[in-house]
Design a protein around this motif. Structure first.
Motif, PDB file in Angstrom:
ATOM      1  N   LYS A  80      -8.554 -15.690   4.715  1.00 58.31           N
ATOM      2  CA  LYS A  80      -7.282 -15.311   4.097  1.00 58.31           C
ATOM      3  C   LYS A  80      -7.397 -13.865   3.631  1.00 58.31           C
ATOM      4  N   CYS A  81      -7.236 -12.942   4.566  1.00 55.47           N
ATOM      5  CA  CYS A  81      -7.338 -11.513   4.265  1.00 55.47           C
ATOM      6  C   CYS A  81      -5.946 -10.915   4.425  1.00 55.47           C
ATOM      7  N   ARG A  82      -5.387 -10.443   3.357  1.00 54.72           N
ATOM      8  CA  ARG A  82      -4.032  -9.908   3.417  1.00 54.72           C
ATOM      9  C   ARG A  82      -3.980  -8.534   2.742  1.00 54.72           C
ATOM     10  N   LEU A  83      -3.156  -7.683   3.310  1.00 52.87           N
ATOM     11  CA  LEU A  83      -2.856  -6.389   2.701  1.00 52.87           C
ATOM     12  C   LEU A  83      -1.399  -6.444   2.273  1.00 52.87           C
ATOM     13  N   VAL A  84      -1.151  -6.487   0.960  1.00 50.47           N
ATOM     14  CA  VAL A  84       0.205  -6.541   0.426  1.00 50.47           C
ATOM     15  C   VAL A  84       0.756  -5.121   0.436  1.00 50.47           C
ATOM     16  N   LEU A  85       1.846  -4.909   1.185  1.00 52.68           N
ATOM     17  CA  LEU A  85       2.365  -3.560   1.388  1.00 52.68           C
ATOM     18  C   LEU A  85       2.833  -2.915   0.089  1.00 52.68           C
ATOM     19  N   SER A  86       3.382  -3.710  -0.824  1.00 55.07           N
ATOM     20  CA  SER A  86       3.857  -3.133  -2.089  1.00 55.07           C
ATOM     21  C   SER A  86       2.701  -2.636  -2.960  1.00 55.07           C
ATOM     22  N   ALA A  87       1.474  -3.065  -2.686  1.00 60.49           N
ATOM     23  CA  ALA A  87       0.312  -2.612  -3.455  1.00 60.49           C
ATOM     24  C   ALA A  87      -0.153  -1.222  -3.027  1.00 60.49           C
ATOM     25  N   VAL A  88       0.262  -0.782  -1.837  1.00 60.98           N
ATOM     26  CA  VAL A  88      -0.141   0.543  -1.348  1.00 60.98           C
ATOM     27  C   VAL A  88       0.795   1.575  -1.971  1.00 60.98           C
ATOM     28  N   PRO A  89       0.284   2.495  -2.807  1.00 63.39           N
ATOM     29  CA  PRO A  89       1.149   3.460  -3.502  1.00 63.39           C
ATOM     30  C   PRO A  89       1.974   4.305  -2.532  1.00 63.39           C
ATOM     31  N   LYS A  90       3.203   4.592  -2.928  1.00 67.22           N
ATOM     32  CA  LYS A  90       4.112   5.368  -2.076  1.00 67.22           C
ATOM     33  C   LYS A  90       3.831   6.864  -2.138  1.00 67.22           C
ATOM     34  N   ASP A  91       2.999   7.305  -3.099  1.00 74.42           N
ATOM     35  CA  ASP A  91       2.713   8.737  -3.232  1.00 74.42           C
ATOM     36  C   ASP A  91       1.547   9.207  -2.362  1.00 74.42           C
ATOM     37  N   ILE A 138       0.357  -7.772   5.447  1.00 74.85           N
ATOM     38  CA  ILE A 138      -0.256  -7.732   6.780  1.00 74.85           C
ATOM     39  C   ILE A 138      -1.448  -8.676   6.758  1.00 74.85           C
ATOM     40  N   ASP A 139      -1.519  -9.576   7.731  1.00 72.84           N
ATOM     41  CA  ASP A 139      -2.669 -10.461   7.869  1.00 72.84           C
ATOM     42  C   ASP A 139      -3.790  -9.669   8.534  1.00 72.84           C
ATOM     43  N   LEU A 140      -4.885  -9.486   7.832  1.00 72.24           N
ATOM     44  CA  LEU A 140      -5.995  -8.667   8.317  1.00 72.24           C
ATOM     45  C   LEU A 140      -7.091  -9.480   9.006  1.00 72.24           C
ATOM     46  N   ALA A 141      -6.954 -10.812   9.073  1.00 72.30           N
ATOM     47  CA  ALA A 141      -8.044 -11.660   9.579  1.00 72.30           C
ATOM     48  C   ALA A 141      -8.501 -11.239  10.970  1.00 72.30           C
ATOM     49  N   GLN A 142      -7.562 -11.051  11.903  1.00 71.02           N
ATOM     50  CA  GLN A 142      -7.951 -10.682  13.267  1.00 71.02           C
ATOM     51  C   GLN A 142      -8.548  -9.269  13.307  1.00 71.02           C
TER      52      GLN A 142
END
Length: 194
Positions: free
Chosen positions: A13-24, A131-135
């Motif tokens: 269960k590896c996920r990258l939550v897009l809202s966690a990536v700063p917009k700056d 984003i599912d990072l597992a693959q």
């Protein structure tokens, strides 16, 4: 359940939550381990992971894209390429992925100069919030696996005649007989020496 892993396990269960990536443009980082409960089979070689892979993700926004670098470290064992005894080594790899929400990305790439190198751009649907990072972690793992591992740099291997491990001492086979198909060349060499 298969006895070997040939792709990313379902329990990763590896996920990258897009809202966690700063917009700056500031980097977002995450570190975690992925469990590996059985050996990995890749290119007809069996690798046993001696430690769960440590994964480090660094992501940042750039020109409407998200660039993610996935690094992986682990310890792995496999049969020695010379003597077939168990051999271990540390592995390390890093791959970079570029994600885009832009629908016109394909057209943009055709007209753009080669600024992004040869990386493929992964198009995301606009409703995705992670984003599912597992693959992608799996890809990073298999690119780190060595084609051959040696138990030691001076491994003597196996006797080509009897198969004995020459690291344990001489096998007792009489000298090399050679390939009988090459016997004719011995006569040629003798003639040249005369």
């Amino acid at each position: 359940m298969e006895s070997y892993l040939i792709s990313a396990p379902e329990n990763w269960k590896c996920r990258l939550v897009l809202s966690a990536v700063p917009k700056d443009g500031a980097p977002y980082t995450d570190k975690f381990t992925v469990p590996v409960d059985r050996p990995v089979s890749y290119w007809d070689q069996i690798y046993t992971l001696l430690s769960d892979p440590e994964v480090y993700v660094e992501a940042f926004r750039s020109e409407g894209r998200i660039v993610a670098a996935i690094s992986l470290r682990a310890r792995v064992s496999a049969p020695c390429a010379r003597c077939l005894d168990s051999a271990a080594c540390d592995i390390e790899s890093e791959l970079r992925y570029i994600f885009s929400l832009r629908r016109d990305e394909g057209k943009r790439d055709e007209n753009a100069s080669v600024q992004d190198g040869e990386e493929d751009i992964i198009l995301l649907d606009s409703w995705e919030d992670e984003i599912d990072l597992a693959q992608l972690v799996w890809e990073t793992l298999i690119t780190a696996l060595p084609a051959a591992i040696l138990c030691s740099p001076d491994c003597k291997g196996l006797c080509p005649q009897c198969g004995a491990n020459l690291n344990n001492g001489p096998c007792g086979c009489k000298g090399e007989k050679g390939d009988p198909r090459l016997e004719i060349l011995k006569d040629f060499i003798k003639d040249e020496e005369k």
